[in-house]
Enzyme design. Structure first.
Site, PDB file in Angstrom:
ATOM      1  N   ARG A 111      37.348  38.161  47.072  1.00  7.79           N
ATOM      2  CA  ARG A 111      36.733  39.415  46.641  1.00  7.79           C
ATOM      3  C   ARG A 111      37.835  40.334  46.104  1.00  7.79           C
ATOM      4  NH1 ARG A 111      35.309  44.414  50.100  1.00  7.79           N
ATOM      5  NH2 ARG A 111      34.353  45.685  48.495  1.00  7.79           N
ATOM      6  N   GLU A 390      34.387  43.008  54.398  1.00 11.27           N
ATOM      7  CA  GLU A 390      35.761  43.244  54.878  1.00 11.27           C
ATOM      8  C   GLU A 390      35.773  43.206  56.392  1.00 11.27           C
ATOM      9  OE1 GLU A 390      37.858  46.800  53.632  1.00 11.27           O
ATOM     10  OE2 GLU A 390      37.062  46.632  51.587  1.00 11.27           O
TER      11      GLU A 390
HETATM   12  C1  NOJ Z   1      38.362  49.620  53.811  1.00  7.58           C
HETATM   13  C2  NOJ Z   1      38.741  49.820  52.379  1.00  7.58           C
HETATM   14  O1  NOJ Z   1      37.725  49.308  51.572  1.00  7.58           O
HETATM   15  C3  NOJ Z   1      40.077  49.185  52.024  1.00  7.58           C
HETATM   16  O2  NOJ Z   1      40.432  49.625  50.764  1.00  7.58           O
HETATM   17  C4  NOJ Z   1      41.107  49.537  53.080  1.00  7.58           C
HETATM   18  O3  NOJ Z   1      42.371  49.088  52.752  1.00  7.58           O
HETATM   19  C5  NOJ Z   1      40.655  48.940  54.392  1.00  7.58           C
HETATM   20  N1  NOJ Z   1      39.398  49.556  54.769  1.00  7.58           N
HETATM   21  C6  NOJ Z   1      41.634  49.158  55.547  1.00  7.58           C
HETATM   22  O4  NOJ Z   1      41.717  50.484  55.857  1.00  7.58           O
END
Ligand code: NOJ
Length: 485
Positions: A111, A390
């Site tokens: 992704r 994520e």
């Molecule tokens: C969510 C965010 O989408 C991403 O850009 C960030 O690095 C991570 N969290 C970790 O904080």
């Protein structure tokens, strides 16, 4: 009395007992029974994730326009270590090497995000052929290596031109510009990219960027304006879904990637679970809820009162255009929820100061979050396909004298979260895939390069990538589609 023992002494003793040196009977160390590997469903998608501003660098190359994060990171005092994404991981030039890292893990999905100002330097108008070429090359290289591309259209790097001309997300003109950009990218890429995430973490960038002034564009607007901004972002999502359906290949899958407010039942009883369901719906009404239900809940509107967003029925219809999947970014438990006799029937419990967290203070450890968040979301909104878009953690991992990086805290975190994710899939919660954040250390927004989320270590002076121990851990999970032995 304790003065006799130093901390080091204590740690030594504790370590010795763990090794079985203390007085425990020998058999106590042996496992009672060997466990079974806990498998994920067949075809489960294993991937890693990154985003454009956090890794690409090359901010002034090949006609890329400025983004609000260029402006913000160059504003003194905004980034903790005073750095910017100007160079970042130089991924714009090193993308082939980085795809090699994905290969090393054996993950079959990746992704990434597209920098809007790289393809539309001015936000609207004529596209930049060289910017488009880069994403073509990236996608082709992924496919050549047997890795499925999952593209995110907006990971916070709004063209500065739109902020200047239209007040960024304060205007619904930006929602329309986003839809044009989304349609353009769909026409260009969906012969090869089958899944598109529209907007990443509205839950963060709206509040932090437009309400608290912590993220770009650094504004501290009144609540009514922040609610309007969020509404415009939801509208952008809906318009983009429609544009992708209109201009992309038939069968292209689309959905948001949201950091929903994660609710965990205080403990597992039916009444607390029910309370957590209601809380999940109410606390997420402002974005995910309105997208999935086509309306703001009464509770949300009452709470917002005169600050509620202004909207039309037609907009709500657009916002709730059907999605193919919902991406959930899951890191930490945000709220432990208990049932309550008083309206609204649930309450948030306060966190004790001793609640454990990872190396980022906000990243509380709550593996059960990745079980409850998709389970509750699927129940509340009848979602059929979920991706964990994520999950991961920062760690203070350093290169040891032997050249290795022993990120044992990350492995602890991932092992526990993945166990809980497996629990969810084994119970039929419709999670189809998992993207570990992140492939490699990168520009962690307001923390600069201080917080390292990668499973590959990056030396930002030399741009050398080195696998951390967690690469071995994750590779094994991916290869066996299972966790545990
Ligand atoms: C969510 C965010 O989408 C991403 O850009 C960030 O690095 C991570 N969290 C970790 O904080």
């Amino acid at each position: 009395m304790f003065g006799k023992f130093s901390r080091r002494h204590f740690a030594k003793l504790a370590g010795a007992s763990a090794l079985g040196v203390a007085t425990a009977p020998a058999h106590a160390a042996a496992p009672a029974t060997a466990g079974q590997p806990a498998s994920f469903p067949q075809g489960f998608v294993w991937g890693t994730a990154t985003s454009s501003y956090q890794i690409e660098g090359a901010v002034n190359e090949d006609g890329r326009g400025r983004s609000i994060w260029d402006t913000f990171s160059h504003t003194p005092g905004k980034i903790e270590d005073g750095t910017t994404g100007d160079r970042a991981n130089e991924h714009y030039h090193r993308y082939k090497e980085d795809i090699g890292l994905i290969k090393q893990i054996g993950a079959k999905a990746y992704r990434f995000s597209i920098a809007w100002p790289r393809v539309f330097p001015d936000g609207t108008g004529a596209p930049n052929p060289k910017g488009l070429d880069f994403y073509d090359r990236l996608v082709d290289e992924l496919l050549k290596n047997g890795i499925e591309p999952f593209a995110t259209l907006y990971h916070w790097d709004l063209p500065q031109a739109l902020e200047d001309r239209r007040g960024g997300w304060r205007s619904s003109e930006t929602s329309k510009a986003f839809a044009d950009y989304a349609g353009h990218m769909a026409a260009r890429l969906t012969d090869r990219v089958k899944s598109i995430f529209t907007i990443n973490e509205a839950g963060r960038f709206v509040t932090f960027g437009y309400g608290l002034g912590i993220d770009a564009p650094g504004l501290k607007l009144p609540d009514a304006d922040v609610n309007q901004v969020r509404h415009h972002v939801a509208l952008a999502h809906g318009l983009a879904v429609q544009a992708i359906r209109a201009r992309g290949r038939a069968g292209t899958k689309v959905g948001p990637a949201e950091n929903l407010a994660t609710c965990v039942p205080a403990f597992d009883t039916p009444e607390h679970v029910r309370a957590a369901e209601i809380a999940t719906r109410e606390l997420n009404s402002g974005f995910l809820g309105v997208i999935l239900e086509g309306k703001y809940t009464d509770g949300f509107l009452q709470y917002a009162g005169s600050n509620a967003p202004k909207f039309t029925a037609e907009e709500l219809k657009i916002i709730s255009s059907p999605n193919d999947f919902v991406g959930l970014n899951i890191y930490a438990p945000q709220f432990y929820i208990a049932a309550s006799d008083k309206p609204p029937g649930w309450k948030m419990l306060p966190f004790p100061a001793s609640f454990p967290h990872m190396s980022s203070d906000w990243l509380r450890v709550g593996p059960e979050t990745i079980y409850w968040a998709p389970r509750l979301a699927a129940k509340v909104w009848n979602i059929e396909n979920i991706y964990i878009s994520e999950n991961g953690t920062s760690s203070e991992d350093k290169v040891s004298a032997d050249g290795q990086i022993y990120d044992l805290d990350r492995i602890m975190y991932l092992r526990n979260y993945l166990r809980q994710l497996q629990r969810a899939t084994s119970e039929g919660v419709p999670v189809r895939g998992y993207f570990l954040w992140s492939l490699m250390d990168n520009f962690e927004w307001i923390y600069g390069y201080e917080k390292r989320f990668g499973i590959f270590h990056v030396d930002f002076a030399t741009q050398r990538r080195t696998p951390k121990l967690s690469v071995d851990f994750y590779r094994d999970v991916v290869a066996r589609n299972a966790i545990g032995v």
